[in-house]
Write a protein that holds these residues in place. Structure first.
Motif, mmCIF file in Angstrom:
data_model
loop_
_atom_site.group_PDB
_atom_site.id
_atom_site.type_symbol
_atom_site.label_atom_id
_atom_site.label_comp_id
_atom_site.label_asym_id
_atom_site.label_seq_id
_atom_site.Cartn_x
_atom_site.Cartn_y
_atom_site.Cartn_z
ATOM 1 N N GLU A 91 -23.082 -28.089 -10.187
ATOM 2 C CA GLU A 91 -23.011 -26.667 -9.857
ATOM 3 C C GLU A 91 -21.549 -26.233 -9.864
ATOM 4 O O GLU A 91 -20.700 -26.876 -9.233
ATOM 5 N N VAL A 113 -18.520 -24.546 -8.591
ATOM 6 C CA VAL A 113 -18.147 -24.056 -7.269
ATOM 7 C C VAL A 113 -16.763 -23.422 -7.261
ATOM 8 O O VAL A 113 -16.338 -22.867 -6.245
ATOM 9 N N GLY A 114 -16.065 -23.496 -8.392
ATOM 10 C CA GLY A 114 -14.749 -22.876 -8.472
ATOM 11 C C GLY A 114 -14.265 -22.807 -9.902
ATOM 12 O O GLY A 114 -14.754 -23.528 -10.771
ATOM 13 N N GLU A 173 -10.788 -18.902 -8.004
ATOM 14 C CA GLU A 173 -11.853 -18.537 -7.078
ATOM 15 C C GLU A 173 -12.695 -19.768 -6.757
ATOM 16 O O GLU A 173 -12.981 -20.576 -7.638
ATOM 17 N N ASP A 188 -16.297 -20.838 -4.441
ATOM 18 C CA ASP A 188 -17.482 -20.358 -3.728
ATOM 19 C C ASP A 188 -17.152 -20.241 -2.243
ATOM 20 O O ASP A 188 -16.706 -21.217 -1.625
ATOM 21 N N ARG A 246 -17.931 -22.944 0.144
ATOM 22 C CA ARG A 246 -17.239 -24.232 -0.011
ATOM 23 C C ARG A 246 -15.770 -24.137 0.385
ATOM 24 O O ARG A 246 -15.036 -25.108 0.243
#
Length: 106
Positions: free
Chosen positions: A31, A33-34, A51, A53, A56
């Motif tokens: 997934e 997440v950044g 960026e 998530d 997280r």
């Protein structure tokens, strides 16, 4: 594409360079997440946005992502890093060993 995969008991962390999207991404268990977006202009690579998530945040993921991206730029190119994103500016300010990327080729 470059990647750095680290496996733990149940977590797989992967860093990817996605040149078609001008982006480095961080994936955990497949997934995203950044990400760190960049633009190449002449002999410069401008890091424009990082960026992670919000769920997280606090896991040091943005720092790991920026470090991996800058390491890739250092080893794969001769481009000069131009930190546009405030996070990347602060990160490089705190990590003296990466400041040479700001002036190489100048």
């Amino acid at each position: 594409m470059t990647s750095d995969a680290t496996a733990t008991e149940s977590t797989r962390v992967e860093f990817r360079h996605e040149p078609a999207q001008s982006r480095y991404s961080l994936r955990i268990n497949e997934e995203t997440v950044g990400f760190a977006d960049y633009t190449v202009t002449g002999t410069d690579v401008l890091f424009t946005h990082v960026e992670v998530d919000p769920a997280r945040r606090g896991e040091n993921l943005a720092s790991r992502l920026v470090e991996q991206a800058l390491d890739d730029v250092r080893t794969r190119t001769e481009l000069t890093v131009v930190p546009v994103c405030p996070y990347v500016v602060r990160w490089i300010d705190k990590h003296a060993e990466y400041q040479d990327l700001l002036t190489r080729g100048r």
